[in-house]
Design a protein around this motif. Structure first.
Motif, PDB file in Angstrom:
ATOM      1  N   LYS A 171       0.789  -1.337   0.095  1.00 54.21           N
ATOM      2  CA  LYS A 171       0.050  -0.175   0.002  1.00 54.21           C
ATOM      3  C   LYS A 171       0.897   1.016   0.063  1.00 54.21           C
ATOM      4  CE  LYS A 171      -0.888   0.229   5.049  1.00 54.21           C
ATOM      5  NZ  LYS A 171      -1.549   0.367   6.022  1.00 54.21           N
ATOM      6  N   GLY A 172       2.077   1.142  -0.502  1.00 54.51           N
ATOM      7  CA  GLY A 172       3.137   2.154  -0.644  1.00 54.51           C
ATOM      8  C   GLY A 172       4.223   1.984  -0.213  1.00 54.51           C
TER       9      GLY A 172
ATOM     10  N   TRP B 165      -5.844  -1.088  -3.345  1.00 53.78           N
ATOM     11  CA  TRP B 165      -6.882  -0.070  -4.186  1.00 53.78           C
ATOM     12  C   TRP B 165      -6.042   0.661  -5.259  1.00 53.78           C
ATOM     13  CZ3 TRP B 165      -5.123  -0.299   0.813  1.00 53.78           C
ATOM     14  CH2 TRP B 165      -5.013   0.995   1.488  1.00 53.78           C
ATOM     15  N   ALA B 166      -6.236   2.115  -4.956  1.00 53.92           N
ATOM     16  CA  ALA B 166      -5.700   3.084  -6.148  1.00 53.92           C
ATOM     17  C   ALA B 166      -4.438   3.661  -5.644  1.00 53.92           C
ATOM     18  CB  ALA B 166      -6.765   3.969  -6.614  1.00 53.92           C
ATOM     19  N   THR B 167      -3.928   3.008  -4.641  1.00 55.82           N
ATOM     20  CA  THR B 167      -2.550   3.802  -4.166  1.00 55.82           C
ATOM     21  C   THR B 167      -1.627   3.980  -5.339  1.00 55.82           C
ATOM     22  OG1 THR B 167      -1.714   1.609  -3.719  1.00 55.82           O
ATOM     23  CG2 THR B 167      -2.429   2.628  -1.952  1.00 55.82           C
ATOM     24  N   SER B 168      -1.949   3.239  -6.662  1.00 54.52           N
ATOM     25  CA  SER B 168      -0.901   3.509  -7.682  1.00 54.52           C
ATOM     26  C   SER B 168      -1.008   4.857  -8.246  1.00 54.52           C
ATOM     27  CB  SER B 168      -1.089   2.332  -8.811  1.00 54.52           C
ATOM     28  OG  SER B 168      -2.387   2.528  -9.110  1.00 54.52           O
ATOM     29  N   TYR B 169      -2.120   5.277  -7.959  1.00 59.60           N
ATOM     30  CA  TYR B 169      -2.316   6.811  -8.493  1.00 59.60           C
ATOM     31  C   TYR B 169      -1.177   7.730  -7.890  1.00 59.60           C
ATOM     32  CZ  TYR B 169      -4.571  11.059 -10.166  1.00 59.60           C
ATOM     33  OH  TYR B 169      -4.871  12.320 -10.726  1.00 59.60           O
ATOM     34  N   VAL B 170      -1.079   7.528  -6.853  1.00 62.02           N
ATOM     35  CA  VAL B 170      -0.521   8.557  -5.942  1.00 62.02           C
ATOM     36  C   VAL B 170       1.146   8.316  -5.676  1.00 62.02           C
ATOM     37  CG1 VAL B 170      -2.371   9.691  -4.861  1.00 62.02           C
ATOM     38  CG2 VAL B 170      -1.460   7.675  -3.721  1.00 62.02           C
ATOM     39  N   VAL B 171       1.571   6.943  -5.785  1.00 58.71           N
ATOM     40  CA  VAL B 171       2.842   6.780  -5.149  1.00 58.71           C
ATOM     41  C   VAL B 171       3.868   7.316  -6.486  1.00 58.71           C
ATOM     42  CG1 VAL B 171       2.436   4.738  -3.915  1.00 58.71           C
ATOM     43  CG2 VAL B 171       2.615   4.331  -6.477  1.00 58.71           C
ATOM     44  N   PRO B 172       4.912   8.024  -5.941  1.00 58.07           N
ATOM     45  CA  PRO B 172       5.725   8.612  -7.138  1.00 58.07           C
ATOM     46  C   PRO B 172       6.824   7.586  -7.902  1.00 58.07           C
ATOM     47  CG  PRO B 172       6.606   9.040  -5.024  1.00 58.07           C
ATOM     48  CD  PRO B 172       5.229   8.422  -4.835  1.00 58.07           C
TER      49      PRO B 172
ATOM     50  N   LEU C  76       5.774   4.398  -8.966  1.00 52.53           N
ATOM     51  CA  LEU C  76       5.190   3.338  -9.527  1.00 52.53           C
ATOM     52  C   LEU C  76       5.946   2.565 -10.545  1.00 52.53           C
ATOM     53  CD1 LEU C  76       2.761   1.695  -9.832  1.00 52.53           C
ATOM     54  CD2 LEU C  76       1.954   3.434 -11.523  1.00 52.53           C
TER      55      LEU C  76
ATOM     56  N   LEU D 172      -9.175   0.536  -8.453  1.00 47.78           N
ATOM     57  CA  LEU D 172      -8.635   1.238  -9.426  1.00 47.78           C
ATOM     58  C   LEU D 172      -9.577   1.150 -10.678  1.00 47.78           C
ATOM     59  CD1 LEU D 172      -6.848   3.625 -10.475  1.00 47.78           C
ATOM     60  CD2 LEU D 172      -5.165   1.832 -11.194  1.00 47.78           C
TER      61      LEU D 172
END
Lengths: 262, 262, 262
Positions: A28-29, A53-60, A62, A82
């Motif tokens: 999760k990050g 979930w959609a953590t891939s949207y915010v992690v720098p 990826l 996601l």
């Protein structure tokens, strides 16, 4: 299987690539070093990783993170939320392009946060199955929405027929919805009824809490598929599978009878 | 804002330097590498870091840690319990020297563990505000001490007038005192009454538990100030702010109505 | 003792090598870098490390991890469940060889998962005490098995006489059996009765939950021996020992009376 010393009579564990007894962990990050640390310790025991979930949207990190998992031979997929975030915005084609952009080989189809016509869901599974290996999830993230057992079975069967590789029983990161009551207790009648109709190796049970993992391992053995495992709980889970933690210590030896050293 | 792909219609997030929607994380003893890892992943999303209570007294890597946060442009402050530990020993001047010694630019004034005359507390705020930016905290760490809403408001206003940059609503690391009942449930009437009198951007709500974060975000939107976030929960929090986790998925789109894909 | 600044009137802490006030941490599968990070932060405060239950069987970095702890001067031992796993398989001699193979200097003897004749348990303690320093553990991992206080005392005394260096009060990783009720609450009458008969420095209390640590520190002071501490909780525990966290803030100054700054 690693083995720093010999203990007799442990349950047999499937080895990689596993179709049964596999472990899905949730990232999760994690940082890149944390991924490397996780793989150093648990790389042998984890079969697939979900980016929660959609953590891939915010992690720098990826792309780099995907590279590290890929180099270790461990497939990764984006959490079902996601997929739902794209669907809710009418961006399914964008989602398919994102899967391509990141060379994803697995994807999850779920309807935990949105209401989805089930034929439409099966259509998504069918379409995505042409592009990637699909895991589909049954069960709501809403604790109020109780799906009766016959319906779980009907949905799971239809999703497998539509092309899902495995079906996931929903639990969230907390382990308090879907397969479980809000206390975390397993809906045991539900699980047992599902198993009368759906092959056990086709199901991936989300079971983030230790008591839940223990319950499934006691019911279904060392080689049950379990998911939503926190990275630092993969080693503890492996010991539970092997009867090497107090919780299952007596389960795999002496026919499950207490050990007496008198 | 990072963005690995495009999702339409997300709530607008403030960007750094933020006065609203900022996230305060709590470091209760990270190693240097752990700080680096944290910043790699969450540096964009964390606005300020608290070294929890008086952990700064015992950690052996204090100076180096401060250097790493500083290089990343993220301000750090000592938890209010450290301030109180100096006050309880009649060492306020020593505390001021410690702030200088470590080139601190922020400090917290609190009275969660000691009983403090409120004029005296405002005096500390006033004095320290000449040296650093002051966060002041309202609320006891003692679950037995219930402060009524009108008093929270009176205290917060006075502390802002005395020079506090923002006021913090107490919750501890556990999220079970101050703003919350011992079960972790939000004292919602209290929060709503405070907001009738104190501008929302002047308040930093400690909300370590996910359900608490969700509650504040649903009430006050993506850009509420939240604190006492564990380092590995900053990414999950960011997804909750954006409606990209199940808990707030339906809150920010479709006017908060359930999404139906029929 | 590290000290980044001076606070007057803190409780005196024993320094290494400590016989009282020592902290046992539990490693349940750290990577090598995570061990290094842990030691950077808490090396001064941790006295001994347990590789939780039989995690040593599955971790791929066992030898290297032992080397890192050894280089830092911190002894390591295998959790008692590993001892029991060998006993349950009639492999006691193999266990002794494993201890030699890894140059272990400490070992735990327990009967938390199996029923063991107590003379036989004392025999294992006696035999192993010729090879290593022995910690022996009293208390079942089974929440149903309640041992009355007089029996705890009898068992502890016999195990110390058999050669145990210290006796451990069982709690598991969760802190919900043995010394504690299933809610985590301390069985305080039990602890107090034990202390009338067994010297306090001979006992290592497993106390993984913060409220449990606080309870023991309030009863027995800063220099009580505590165990099953998660690596990232060693710094927080040290602050609780020193009265530098809210929970014990008022305990060590002002004769335990509330501090009033009026």
């Amino acid at each position: 299987m690693n083995s720093n010393y010999i203990l007799n009579g442990l349950p047999e564990r499937e080895v990689k690539p596993r179709d049964r007894g596999f472990t899905m962990a949730m990232d999760k990050g994690l940082s890149i070093r944390e991924v490397e640390d996780f793989l150093e310790v648990a790389g042998e025991y984890v079969d697939i990783v979900k980016l929660g979930w959609a953590t891939s949207y915010v992690v720098p990190n990826l792309q780099k993170k995907l590279d590290v998992y890929r180099a270790a031979g461990i497939p990764v997929y984006f959490g079902g939320t996601l997929f739902e975030a794209f669907i809710a915005r009418n961006q399914f084609d964008d989602y398919r392009r994102v899967l391509d952009k990141y060379n994803m080989t697995f994807a999850e189809v779920s309807d935990g946060s949105i209401e989805m016509n089930h034929e439409k869901k099966c259509g998504y599974i069918q379409t995505l199955a042409e592009q990637v290996t699909v895991l589909s999830e049954v069960g709501s993230k809403d604790a109020e929405k109780i799906i009766p057992p016959y319906m779980w079975i009907r949905l799971m069967k239809a999703e497998l027929e539509a092309g899902a590789w495995k079906v996931i029983g929903e639990a969230r990161e907390g382990g308090n919805v879907g397969l479980f009551r809000s206390t975390g207790e397993v809906r045991s009648g539900l699980v047992e009824e599902i198993l009368t109709q759906v092959p056990f190796e086709k199901i991936l049970w989300e079971a983030p809490q230790k008591a839940q993992q223990v319950w499934f391992i006691k019911l279904l053995g060392a080689n049950v598929n379990l998911g939503n495992i926190a990275p630092n709980e993969v080693i503890p889970l492996e010991t539970i599978r092997l009867g090497l933690r107090g919780d299952t210590f007596n389960h795999f030896i002496n026919n499950g009878q207490p050990i007496i050293d008198a």
